[in-house]
Design an enzyme around this catalytic site. Structure first.
Site, PDB file in Angstrom:
ATOM      1  N   ASN A 116      -5.937  27.964 -29.755  1.00  9.72           N
ATOM      2  CA  ASN A 116      -4.908  27.371 -30.611  1.00  9.72           C
ATOM      3  C   ASN A 116      -3.576  28.057 -30.341  1.00  9.72           C
ATOM      4  OD1 ASN A 116      -3.815  26.035 -33.232  1.00  9.72           O
ATOM      5  ND2 ASN A 116      -3.403  28.208 -33.502  1.00  9.72           N
ATOM      6  N   GLU A 117      -2.543  27.265 -30.144  1.00 10.71           N
ATOM      7  CA  GLU A 117      -1.195  27.790 -29.922  1.00 10.71           C
ATOM      8  C   GLU A 117      -1.229  28.986 -28.972  1.00 10.71           C
ATOM      9  OE1 GLU A 117       0.925  28.272 -33.623  1.00 10.71           O
ATOM     10  OE2 GLU A 117       0.968  26.121 -33.962  1.00 10.71           O
TER      11      GLU A 117
ATOM     12  N   TYR B 182       6.296  20.617 -36.801  1.00  8.18           N
ATOM     13  CA  TYR B 182       6.511  20.618 -38.247  1.00  8.18           C
ATOM     14  C   TYR B 182       7.934  20.166 -38.555  1.00  8.18           C
ATOM     15  CZ  TYR B 182       2.122  23.110 -38.863  1.00  8.18           C
ATOM     16  OH  TYR B 182       0.796  23.452 -38.880  1.00  8.18           O
TER      17      TYR B 182
ATOM     18  N   GLU C 214      -1.441  19.420 -35.430  1.00  6.36           N
ATOM     19  CA  GLU C 214      -0.764  20.038 -36.578  1.00  6.36           C
ATOM     20  C   GLU C 214       0.566  19.323 -36.779  1.00  6.36           C
ATOM     21  OE1 GLU C 214      -0.416  24.319 -36.810  1.00  6.36           O
ATOM     22  OE2 GLU C 214      -2.431  24.621 -35.969  1.00  6.36           O
TER      23      GLU C 214
ATOM     24  N   GLN D 248      -1.765  21.082 -44.451  1.00  9.55           N
ATOM     25  CA  GLN D 248      -3.215  21.202 -44.346  1.00  9.55           C
ATOM     26  C   GLN D 248      -3.848  20.462 -45.511  1.00  9.55           C
ATOM     27  OE1 GLN D 248      -4.634  25.202 -43.676  1.00  9.55           O
ATOM     28  NE2 GLN D 248      -3.169  25.544 -42.051  1.00  9.55           N
TER      29      GLN D 248
END
Length: 515
Positions: free
Chosen positions: A195-196, A264, A319, A368
């Site tokens: 992840n990332e 985001y 995400e 989330q």
């Protein structure tokens, strides 16, 4: 989860939209046999060991007085089943690359503890682990999406996890699973390889991660299950197009099921603004960041097309969502924020983008699910409420696995301090029963918008509508007023000889259904 900068919209494929000020927006729907199906997994969710998402959110323990099934709250299970969530990503996020799955199996009292270094420095007792999560997914009737530890884990550790969850024959890991009380495998399909990786997953370069991905993916075999597993690469930070280029160039397509993208909607990473007490200018900046998703999907998709013109590799926006300052008086590492009409508009417009790019975007995960960031559910001890974002995803669920109807239109402009955004967002689909669904969002915080849609050739005559709106942009559902914002019947349209004439209020989300 990283800083991003705001840039202008770019348009593509089935969402060929230009901007113009005009009194009525003419939306055209196309019945295109070659249009893709909107993959239901676009409506996925994300549950990280972060704040009160797992503990105090999903999981209260089987000794809790809150009604539960093996420690998982029954009210949350019911709410998410009603939402028809297609997949759930776990255990992170940044947490994934410090998570060692064997710490979370076996008798709870024998599981070791660790410190959650990413989120608040709290003690993680591993009482919620692989069995707890995968059994919960069975209760939810949803596909699990497991994020593997590449940053601090080993190839053997991740290969063992696949065998533990998926292999039904005799092997060291399947024997261990049976010893821990589960005879049949869960057959987990979706696997994230780190992840990332560009950040909290190891601060790797794209070139280095591509090599690590190939190594880990090689040993993740699932020869028993039809179709095998879908191996998903840790994708770019928002507009890092070089990351996508390097991965597509250096990873064989037969090893690559999907590539992630994280983005985001943030006003400013150093001063994110309040989740409730915000100005129209701050709302505009949030939407400016959110609508950048159109450009990101377009440009990352174009790079993927160079190496994969048949679009076999999925893009996963695993995400996404709005990110504000935490609620006053709460742990800053827990990322707890309220959810207003701003979030409803953000969700509706973002999902429209994903729908319109369904040829490439085949999974997405809102960040989330419970009590963290743009959550669909908030809890306070025994109390539970659903948010405006929850209600948007619920009325949009009609698009899951429906055939896209490409849209085109000229959007009016929403102007604040001399800057402009498209005021209208739209997507449409036709389900397997022939019903037409049209999703409309008015981003404008002050002005209603008139929309006209010619539906004569769609084979439907009778329309009904649902709207999510409120008196103020800052309105939200609280534990005292849990139903302040809920879907209601929408009457603001007429069908005049096959033309829908619609008036959509400011900052509102509408879904029309035609049968």
């Amino acid at each position: 989860m990283k800083k991003t900068f705001l840039i202008l919209f770019v348009f593509t494929f089935c969402n060929q939209i230009t901007f113009a000020q005009k009194e009525t927006t003419i939306v055209t729907l196309k019945n295109d046999d070659k249009a893709p199906v909107i993959n239901k997994n676009i409506y996925g969710h994300f549950a990280e060991h972060l704040g009160r998402c797992i503990y105090g959110g999903f999981f209260v323990g089987d000794t809790s007085k809150i009604p539960n099934t093996k420690g998982v709250r029954n009210d949350i299970i019911a709410a998410l089943k009603d939402l028809k969530i297609p997949n759930l990503r776990w255990p992170g996020g940044c947490f994934a690359d410090t998570y060692h799955w064997k710490d979370g199996i076996g008798p709870q009292e024998q599981r070791p503890t660790i410190v959650n270094k990413w989120w608040g420095g709290v003690t993680e007792d591993n009482s919620f682990g692989t069995h707890d999560f995968l059994n919960m997914c069975e209760l939810l009737e949803t596909e699990p999406y497991l994020s593997g530890n590449v940053g601090s884990g080993t190839v053997q550790e991740l290969a063992d996890w696949v065998q533990y969850t998926n292999f039904s024959g005799k092997s060291p890991m399947s024997d261990l699973r049976k010893k821990n009380g589960r005879t049949e495998p869960w057959k987990v399909k979706f696997w994230g390889i780190g992840n990332e990786a560009w950040g909290c997953g190891g601060n790797m370069t794209a070139e280095y991660y591509a090599g690590e991905y190939r190594k880990f993916a090689t040993f993740m075999s699932d020869w028993e299950n039809t179709g095998g597993i879908t191996r998903i690469a840790s994708g770019s930070n928002s507009g890092d197009y070089n990351w996508t280029e390097v991965l597509m160039k250096n990873i064989p397509l037969n090893m690559l099921g999907g590539i992630g993208v994280h983005h985001y909607a943030v006003i400013n990473w150093n001063k994110k603004g309040d989740g409730v007490d915000f100005t129209e200018e701050q709302y505009f900046k949030t939407m400016q960041s959110a609508l950048k998703m159109e450009e990101l999907v377009t440009k990352h998709g174009a790079i993927m097309d160079k190496y994969d013109p048949e679009k076999k590799v999925a893009m996963l926006v695993d995400e996404w969502g709005g990110w504000y300052e935490v609620e006053k008086g709460t742990n800053p590492g827990f990322l707890y924020q309220q959810n207003t009409m701003r979030d409803a508009v953000l969700a509706g417009a973002t999902l429209n983008i994903f729908n319109n790019h369904a040829d490439r975007v085949r999974m997405a995960n809102l960040a989330q699910c419970v009590n963290v960031l743009q959550a669909v559910i908030l809890t306070d001890k025994a109390k539970m409420i659903t948010t405006p974002t929850y209600h948007v995803m619920k009325i949009y669920a009609v698009h899951q696995d429906a055939k896209l109807l490409p849209v085109s239109f000229q959007s009016p402009l929403y102007t604040v301090n001399g800057e402009t955004l498209p005021a209208v967002s739209a997507s449409a689909s036709k389900d397997k029963n022939g019903a037409i669904h049209i999703s409309l969002v008015n981003v404008d915080a002050k002005n209603k918008n008139k929309i006209e849609i010619d539906v004569k050739d769609l084979g439907v005559k009778n329309f009904t509508g649902t709207i999510i709106t409120s008196a103020k942009l800052q309105d939200y559902n609280s534990f005292d007023t849990p139903n302040k914002i809920v879907p209601t019947a929408f009457k603001g349209f007429e069908n005049k000889k096959g033309k829908l004439e619609i008036t959509i209020p400011p900052f509102s989300v509408v879904v029309l259904e035609g049968k």
